[in-house]
Design an enzyme around this catalytic site. Structure first.
Site, mmCIF file in Angstrom:
data_model
loop_
_atom_site.group_PDB
_atom_site.id
_atom_site.type_symbol
_atom_site.label_atom_id
_atom_site.label_comp_id
_atom_site.label_asym_id
_atom_site.label_seq_id
_atom_site.Cartn_x
_atom_site.Cartn_y
_atom_site.Cartn_z
ATOM 1 N N SER A 25 -16.471 6.794 33.254
ATOM 2 C CA SER A 25 -17.378 7.856 33.687
ATOM 3 C C SER A 25 -16.714 9.132 34.182
ATOM 4 O O SER A 25 -17.376 10.149 34.345
ATOM 5 C CB SER A 25 -18.327 7.333 34.772
ATOM 6 N N SER B 122 -20.643 9.006 32.976
ATOM 7 C CA SER B 122 -21.800 9.392 33.762
ATOM 8 C C SER B 122 -21.532 10.609 34.660
ATOM 9 O O SER B 122 -22.488 11.204 35.164
ATOM 10 C CB SER B 122 -22.235 8.214 34.641
ATOM 11 N N LYS C 287 -19.926 14.340 42.882
ATOM 12 C CA LYS C 287 -20.980 13.637 42.135
ATOM 13 C C LYS C 287 -22.014 13.143 43.137
ATOM 14 O O LYS C 287 -21.658 12.739 44.259
ATOM 15 C CB LYS C 287 -20.312 12.472 41.397
#
Lengths: 488, 488
Positions: free
Chosen positions: A176, A152, A77
């Site tokens: 997330s 997310s 990420k």
């Protein structure tokens, strides 16, 4: 080849059936073909990845030892600092920020000989449940490109689901990792707070943030956790291994837990869509067949988890994000006439709407006169939630509940209604507030062929048990083996 | 105005930089005078993703000062974030301690000119990190140097117990001496190691009513002299202002004034209508500190006799006067050196004279401490004995110490012999010389024996002749005695 799991790829590589370079090349071909549609990556590093893969191939050929992730293409990420490429957090304010150091997990991946193929999209500063808050890129759900991948960590989850990498690292502050894993039919693990170093993870809510793997299978999750878990002297909140010993999470993975005791919270689950509830109870039925015992428990304070979370996480975020001021690094407005305007204009122009909303919420919650009513109250609720878990875990081995109240929703459906969006996290937030590990495992599809996940939660530092419980289910089902049509 | 009665009230906020090897929360060296931004790392630059790790040495130093200030040391202490935006503060929050400081409720004794002491209460002493420095020397823009950012800083707050500028100065000097004794700070005011911010106001009695003037905080004080002068200035300024405006603590506002060292006046910097909202909250990146009994005992064992107590003991135990005792105890190593000399048999007063008059002068010339001259204490003890026994004169002692500072390993007897500095006190040997002189100077002998005006002058002449004949090595005291006997 790209439909193998990471462990299968590892076997194939060590059997000499494929080279690391070939594995990486295939992944980049897949990225070239699909990522223009999926939008999982903010940046990719084919040159560096192939060079590293070639180096690992050479070492394998000369009989030198290689790491446990040797040659496995992974994504991270884009909120984990790397000395290669930018670390953007999907924000305009860090769009051109090049970190001078690697996050501890990045160092660990590299030391394990993983091949990092790219940095994946996310909601700006990990604030969101759909990845629509990315200021840099749109990521769609590989199962239905009109829908969100969840957030997310939407980029990492979509990348794993679409075969654009074999495994990924996400971060989970309120769900997330687990929510996008559920939306994309992959496995998402949020380890215990303190199990994995946060050093180099760009902070959102420091007391809640935790890095974890997003993978195709539970076994791959164990493989990744083996690499990233452990105490880090650079992170004071990472746990001392003498207090909570590490173990090889793969070792006993296939041993079922005997006489498993599962707790469910009926009133809480009732808030989820009918199809999501059905899938959950079907999964539990399967566990029963495997000998599990199910008890119904009451956890009254779970209803306040979202409220407490949006005070604590935003309070910490308001402080964590104060450093993006245009003075030292990152975006600086060229319209500023004095130093106050360097702050105000750089931040006004550099941050997106949701980030600003949360900074304002958090600033308000910490302000003098409101601190006791909001922040302090939220901390008390957090303690009560911890207490709820401690009490329930005395009589069960794990708790099962949905990952999210719905399956993946349409792009744009909730983006103008923050409160509805916040409710997407209703089932995931409590694990962060309590600091306990939780995993999302594929457990079915709704009538629109959208994935559904089941969430399993266990006490702090019992990831070994958590993974074994998840593996029991996975071993009996083939939901995890289904691929999105686009990736076939 | 003739019968103006007023009382000065001063409290101090003091910042002391601790001389640890590395910074408060990272491993950067604490070093000054280095090129801008050369002692920085991602942590003290406040880069995205970094985490602080507490410097244990800084905590121990702070506890040591807390103990010396007779404070209650907290068994549980934590870190808080203090938020404000300023370019020299990279994270835009300072890691500090808010509601649970590591020490509180103590006192310090300060020496007064009368030879007595006064007790000033300490409210609290807590640890925090220092900010960097903004430089405004580059034309129409400012620059930021972050070498100082993250340096451990001890903030000490006193009750407003001081009532004269001299008392404030005495506290400052005493505190400087104390932290230097403890070896926790270089405490150089010019270099900003110690920063004093007095809060000054007056209680004025007028027409039988007591009025309190608004509190003024004075900044920019970089010498003891400035500290003292600024308070004197504030006193007269506040009296004038009170009679002009009649403003009191209740009707006026608290203000901050800066000291102008050239004009010797304080200048208004800002008036605080409202206290700034620092939005303190516990830093989630750092774990609270539990100070165990064993740890506290270990730190306690490093405490030393405090300078004010040492000074008093030197007066009582060695019969020194208060001034000399003050000079000797200004520096801990010098005081300890003095005691070593005494322990090796040196007469206390003689040792005090040699150290305060000869050695301190030599050390100042060399830019080192007395101990830095590296003369063994037993050599000075030997020299003391030589002076007491009349083997060396006070003048010879000065010459000998000067030579010793060049060749510190040479014993004083050797130097005295080599340089013919040994005083002759042998009565038989000197009688022969006296007899010779008397025989050669019948006129002078007659002047002495006849008494009258010329007698003492002639006596001095004869003594001079003896000294000349012995090349200055005769003990004048012994010669005088022989002369007196012979010329009775």
């Amino acid at each position: 080849m790209e439909h193998l799991t990471a462990l299968e790829l590892r076997k194939t590589i060590s059997a000499g059936q494929i080279s690391c370079v070939e594995a990486a090349e295939e992944i980049f071909q897949q990225i070239d073909r699909l990522d223009p549609i999926i939008g999982a990556y903010i940046s990719t590093y084919p040159h560096q990845a192939l060079k590293n893969a070639a180096d690992i191939d050479r070492r394998i050929a000369s009989g030198q030892p290689v790491g446990p992730l040797a040659g496995i293409p992974v994504a991270i990420k884009d909120n984990m600092c790397t000395t290669f490429g930018a670390t953007t957090c999907a924000s305009k304010i860090l769009e051109n920020f090049y970190a001078p150091y690697n996050a501890t997990v990045v160092e660990k991946l590299l030391a394990a000989d993983a091949v990092i193929v790219g940095k994946a999209n996310m909601d700006e500063f990990a604030m969101g449940s759909s990845t629509e808050n990315s200021a840099l890129k749109t990521t769609v759900n590989p199962w239905d490109t009109t829908r969100v991948p969840g957030g997310s960590s939407g980029g990492p989850a979509a990348a794993v689901a679409a075969g654009l990498c074999y495994a990924a690292l996400g971060s989970d502050t309120g769900g997330s990792i687990r929510l996008p894993a559920g939306f994309c039919s992959v496995v998402g693990l949020k380890p215990t707070y303190g199990r994995v170093s946060r050093y180099g993870l760009v902070a959102y809510g420091s007391s809640l943030d935790q890095i974890g793997p997003i993978t195709r299978t539970v076994a791959d999750s164990a493989l990744m956790l083996n690499v990233i878990a452990g105490h880090d002297p650079a992170d004071s909140t990472s746990i001392d291994e003498n207090v909570a010993p590490l173990c090889d999470y793969l070792e006993k993975l296939d041993e079922p837990i005997e006489k498993l005791r599962i707790a469910i919270v009926p009133h809480f689950n009732a808030g989820a869509d009918r199809q999501v509830q059905n899938a959950l109870y079907e999964a539990i039925e399967l566990y029963k067949k495997l000998g599990a015992q199910v008890i119904e428990v009451d956890m009254p304070y779970l209803d306040y988890a979202i409220a407490a979370y949006y005070v604590i996480a935003t309070a910490e975020a308001s402080s964590n994000l104060a450093r993006y001021d245009g003075v030292h690094y990152g975006y600086r407005s060229d319209r500023a006439r004095d130093y106050i305007e360097v702050y105000s204009k750089s931040r006004a122009e550099g941050f997106g709407k949701e980030v600003k909303r949360r900074i304002m919420l958090g600033t308000y919650a910490l302000s003098s006169g409101y601190y006791d009513a909001y922040y302090l109250k939220a901390l008390k609720v957090r303690n009560l939630i911890r207490g709820d878990f401690a009490r329930v875990f005395q009589e069960c081995d794990c708790i099962m509940m949905p990952v999210s109240p719905t399956t993946a929703f349409k792009m744009g459906e909730k983006i103008d209604d923050p409160l509805t969006m916040y409710l997407s996290d209703i089932y995931t937030i409590a694990a962060n507030l309590a600091g306990i590990p939780a995993i999302s495992v594929p457990c079915g599809f709704d009538q629109n062929d959208l994935p559904i996940g089941v969430q399993i939660l266990t006490p702090a530092f019992t990831e070994d048990r958590l993974l074994r419980i998840a593996r029991m289910f996975e071993a009996q089902t083939d939901w995890h083996a289904k691929k999105p049509p686009i990736a076939k | 105005m003739d019968h103006l009665q007023y009382k000065v009230v001063v409290g101090l906020e003091i910042h002391v930089q601790l001389c640890t090897k590395s910074k408060m929360f990272c491993s950067c060296a604490v070093e000054f005078g280095q090129p801008p931004n050369s002692r920085v790392c991602p942590v003290c630059l406040g880069m995205p993703g970094v985490l602080p790790v507490m410097n244990k040495q800084a905590l121990e130093y702070a506890v040591l000062v807390g103990l010396a200030l007779n404070c209650e040391i907290a068994a549980f202490t934590k870190w808080d974030r203090k938020s404000y935006y300023y370019p020299d503060l990279p994270k835009n929050y300072q890691i500090s301690q808010y509601d649970l400081p590591l020490s509180a409720g103590g006192f310090i004794e300060i020496p007064l000119e009368s030879g007595k002491s006064k007790t000033i209460r300490i409210i609290r002493a807590h640890l925090e990190e220092d900010a960097g420095k903004n430089l405004h020397t580059a034309g129409n823009f400012s620059q930021v140097d972050l070498n100082r950012a993250g340096t451990p800083l001890l903030e000490i707050v006193t009750e407003p117990d001081m009532n004269t500028a001299a008392e404030v100065r005495a506290l400052a000097v005493e505190l400087q001496r104390m932290v230097r004794y403890l070896g926790v700070s270089e405490a150089d005011m010019q270099k900003g190691h110690m920063r004093f911010e007095p809060n000054v106001n007056l209680i004025i009695a007028k027409d039988g009513i007591e009025y309190r003037t608004p509190i003024v905080e004075i900044k920019n004080l970089n010498s003891f002299r400035a500290l003292e002068k600024s308070i004197d200035y504030e006193v007269s300024r506040q009296i004038d202002e009170f009679f002009e405006t009649g403003k009191t603590l209740e009707t006026g506002t608290k203000s901050t004034r800066g000291w102008d060292d050239v004009k010797e006046v304080t200048v208004l910097q800002r008036e605080k209508e409202d206290a700034p909202d620092y939005r303190y909250f516990p830093d989630p990146d750092l774990v609270p500190v539990q100070l165990s009994k064993e740890w506290l005992e270990e730190i306690k064992s490093r405490l030393c006799e405090l300078p004010i107590h040492k000074q008093l003991r030197f007066v009582n135990e060695y019969g020194l006067n208060d001034y000399d005792a003050g000079v000797l105890t200004a520096d801990r190593s010098t005081a300890e050196y003095f005691e070593q000399v005494v322990a090796q048999g040196g007469d206390a007063k003689r040792a005090c004279n040699i150290i305060t008059q000869d050695l301190l002068k030599l050390a100042n010339e060399k830019g080192c401490t007395v101990v830095g001259l590296r003369i063994p204490a037993n050599h000075i003890a030997q020299l003391c004995k030589m002076v007491v026994m009349g083997v060396a004169s006070a003048t010879a002692a000065t010459t000998i110490t000067t030579i010793m500072s060049g060749s510190p390993d040479k014993p004083p007897e050797v130097i005295a012999r080599e340089r013919n500095l040994i005083q002759k006190s042998d009565v038989g040997e000197l009688e022969a010389v006296v007899d010779q002189v008397l025989a050669e100077n019948p006129k002078a002998v007659e002047d002495v024996t006849s008494g009258g005006k010329k007698s003492s002058k002639a006596c001095g002449f004869l003594l001079g002749q003896v000294m000349q004949k012995t090349k200055g090595q005769a003990n004048p005291k012994v010669v005088s005695e022989i002369l007196a006997k012979k010329l009775e």
